[in-house]
Every structure is written in structure tokens, then in C-alpha cells.
Motif scaffolding. Structure first.
Motif, PDB file in Angstrom:
ATOM      1  N   LEU A 147       0.881   7.649   2.772  1.00 31.08           N
ATOM      2  CA  LEU A 147       0.982   8.780   1.906  1.00 31.08           C
ATOM      3  C   LEU A 147       0.319   8.676   0.525  1.00 31.08           C
ATOM      4  N   SER A 148       0.007   7.412   0.352  1.00 22.91           N
ATOM      5  CA  SER A 148      -0.842   7.335  -1.136  1.00 22.91           C
ATOM      6  C   SER A 148      -1.554   5.652  -0.827  1.00 22.91           C
ATOM      7  N   GLY A 149      -2.825   5.733  -1.275  1.00 19.45           N
ATOM      8  CA  GLY A 149      -3.447   4.397  -1.206  1.00 19.45           C
ATOM      9  C   GLY A 149      -3.931   4.037   0.357  1.00 19.45           C
ATOM     10  N   SER A 150      -4.128   2.785   0.648  1.00 21.36           N
ATOM     11  CA  SER A 150      -4.208   2.314   1.885  1.00 21.36           C
ATOM     12  C   SER A 150      -3.651   1.074   2.368  1.00 21.36           C
ATOM     13  N   PHE A 151      -3.810   0.955   3.722  1.00 21.05           N
ATOM     14  CA  PHE A 151      -3.270  -0.490   4.207  1.00 21.05           C
ATOM     15  C   PHE A 151      -3.887  -0.499   5.734  1.00 21.05           C
ATOM     16  N   ASP A 152      -4.179  -1.871   6.048  1.00 23.46           N
ATOM     17  CA  ASP A 152      -4.784  -1.994   7.576  1.00 23.46           C
ATOM     18  C   ASP A 152      -3.434  -2.159   8.558  1.00 23.46           C
ATOM     19  N   GLY A 178      -1.454  -9.123  -1.194  1.00 23.84           N
ATOM     20  CA  GLY A 178      -1.566 -10.264  -0.155  1.00 23.84           C
ATOM     21  C   GLY A 178      -0.190 -10.314   0.753  1.00 23.84           C
ATOM     22  N   ALA A 179       0.949  -9.410   0.332  1.00 21.02           N
ATOM     23  CA  ALA A 179       1.914  -9.457   1.389  1.00 21.02           C
ATOM     24  C   ALA A 179       1.595  -8.808   2.433  1.00 21.02           C
ATOM     25  N   GLU A 180       2.293  -9.318   3.678  1.00 22.93           N
ATOM     26  CA  GLU A 180       2.367  -8.587   5.047  1.00 22.93           C
ATOM     27  C   GLU A 180       3.614  -7.966   5.425  1.00 22.93           C
ATOM     28  N   ARG A 181       3.430  -6.879   6.254  1.00 20.50           N
ATOM     29  CA  ARG A 181       4.721  -6.311   6.745  1.00 20.50           C
ATOM     30  C   ARG A 181       4.617  -6.066   8.362  1.00 20.50           C
ATOM     31  N   GLY A 182       5.640  -5.614   8.938  1.00 16.20           N
ATOM     32  CA  GLY A 182       5.626  -5.587  10.311  1.00 16.20           C
ATOM     33  C   GLY A 182       5.721  -6.858  11.097  1.00 16.20           C
ATOM     34  N   SER A 214       0.342   1.737  -2.862  1.00 21.16           N
ATOM     35  CA  SER A 214       0.218   2.568  -1.528  1.00 21.16           C
ATOM     36  C   SER A 214       1.602   2.660  -1.087  1.00 21.16           C
ATOM     37  N   VAL A 215       1.718   3.667  -0.160  1.00 21.94           N
ATOM     38  CA  VAL A 215       2.991   4.147   0.233  1.00 21.94           C
ATOM     39  C   VAL A 215       2.760   4.326   1.773  1.00 21.94           C
ATOM     40  N   CYS A 216       3.444   3.775   2.515  1.00 24.78           N
ATOM     41  CA  CYS A 216       3.720   3.877   4.018  1.00 24.78           C
ATOM     42  C   CYS A 216       4.655   4.702   4.492  1.00 24.78           C
ATOM     43  N   LEU A 217       4.624   5.700   5.169  1.00 25.77           N
ATOM     44  CA  LEU A 217       5.564   6.421   5.634  1.00 25.77           C
ATOM     45  C   LEU A 217       6.002   6.149   6.959  1.00 25.77           C
ATOM     46  N   TRP A 224       2.795  -4.817  19.425  1.00 29.89           N
ATOM     47  CA  TRP A 224       3.001  -5.510  18.362  1.00 29.89           C
ATOM     48  C   TRP A 224       2.184  -4.891  17.116  1.00 29.89           C
ATOM     49  N   ARG A 225       2.711  -4.958  15.955  1.00 26.06           N
ATOM     50  CA  ARG A 225       2.122  -4.300  14.798  1.00 26.06           C
ATOM     51  C   ARG A 225       2.177  -5.406  13.631  1.00 26.06           C
ATOM     52  N   GLU A 226       1.061  -5.442  12.838  1.00 25.42           N
ATOM     53  CA  GLU A 226       1.232  -6.159  11.420  1.00 25.42           C
ATOM     54  C   GLU A 226       0.509  -5.216  10.461  1.00 25.42           C
ATOM     55  N   LEU A 227       1.125  -5.062   9.279  1.00 30.68           N
ATOM     56  CA  LEU A 227       0.460  -4.293   8.295  1.00 30.68           C
ATOM     57  C   LEU A 227       0.248  -5.168   7.088  1.00 30.68           C
ATOM     58  N   TYR A 228      -0.911  -5.011   6.623  1.00 29.42           N
ATOM     59  CA  TYR A 228      -1.525  -5.865   5.603  1.00 29.42           C
ATOM     60  C   TYR A 228      -2.725  -5.334   4.515  1.00 29.42           C
ATOM     61  N   ASN A 229      -3.144  -5.877   3.733  1.00 31.64           N
ATOM     62  CA  ASN A 229      -4.286  -5.349   2.878  1.00 31.64           C
ATOM     63  C   ASN A 229      -3.756  -3.908   2.049  1.00 31.64           C
ATOM     64  N   PHE A 230      -2.524  -3.841   1.874  1.00 31.78           N
ATOM     65  CA  PHE A 230      -2.205  -2.721   0.898  1.00 31.78           C
ATOM     66  C   PHE A 230      -2.788  -2.610  -0.417  1.00 31.78           C
ATOM     67  N   SER A 231      -3.303  -1.480  -0.622  1.00 25.91           N
ATOM     68  CA  SER A 231      -3.858  -1.270  -1.894  1.00 25.91           C
ATOM     69  C   SER A 231      -2.761  -1.098  -3.052  1.00 25.91           C
TER      70      SER A 231
END
Length: 134
Positions: free
Chosen positions: A64-69, A46-50, A107-110, A97-104
């Protein structure tokens, strides 16, 4: 490759091997020199980044692993991109502008960035972002 007016999905080279696949990034794949590398992981459910834009910095994101929007907004249009393959990267140019959410889970975002960290390069308020775009 999938290109929009304000972002681009780039297929990274993929060497397939029964022992495991290999993808790589060289200086002719993304249109900037890499000045900083960081990654997001252990993002709680449920956390958001960006939630910001950059005045001068460009970034290249890879799941790199998993998924996110990733929701992208150029001040006129808004698009959602799902990253879920380690051989596809999202190129985000300056002023988006960017918002990252829905991390499985797991997940790892590089993130490969065109500049070192500079707080003055960030626009962290959406209303100020809209003023910057106009």
C-alpha cells in the motif's frame, strides 16, 4: 498480469484522477473469498517477516505504501518479487514458502487471506516444508 508456475502478479483496477488515484478489489479479482485482512507496518530496518508456508490458505499481498521484497519457493524453484505499487498485488497459493524483507521506511503490506488464523495451517520450518512438498 505476470504469472509464474507458483505465484501471480495481478494488476488491480486503477481509476486515475487529478485529486488522487483509486484502486479496488472485488470478489472477481482474486480467486478466493476473503476471510481475514491484516497489515504489516513499522517494520524495522533489516527485519524479515514471513518465513513460513500455508497448507491450505492462499494470500494476496499489496504494498500500500513503500516497497518490500518477497522471496517465494515452491520446493523446486525460487523467485524474488518486489512489490512497490499499490495497484499490483501478489497472489500466493497454498504450499508456497514466503519470506518478506527489504522493507522501505514507511512501507505498509496489506494481506488478504482465504482463511482465519489457524496455527495448524502454518509450516514454520523450511525442512518440514520440503518434506510437505515431497
Amino acid at each position: 498480469m505476470n504469472k509464474s508456475s507458483f505465484f501471480e502478479l495481478i494488476n488491480l483496477p486503477k481509476i486515475e484522477d487529478p485529486r488522487g488515484n483509486l484502486s479496488f478489489i472485488e470478489n472477481d479479482i482474486i480467486p478466493f473469498g476473503i476471510k481475514r485482512v491484516y497489515y504489516l507496518y513499522d517494520v524495522p530496518s533489516g527485519a524479515e517477516r514471513g518465513g513460513h508456508a500455508h497448507k491450505d490458505q492462499s494470500e494476496f499481498l499489496i504494498a500500500l505504501s513503500g516497497s518490500f521484497d518477497v522471496v517465494l519457493n515452491d520446493g523446486k524453484d525460487k523467485k524474488k518479487v518486489t512489490l512497490n505499487r499499490p495497484n499490483i498485488g501478489l497472489l500466493i497459493p497454498t504450499g508456497v514458502w514466503r519470506e518478506l524483507y527489504n522493507f522501505s521506511s514507511g512501507s505498509v503490506c496489506l494481506v488478504l487471506a482465504s482463511a482465519v488464523f489457524d496455527e495448524d495451517d502454518y509450516i514454520r520450518d523450511f525442512d518440514k516444508f520440503m518434506l510437505f512438498k515431497n
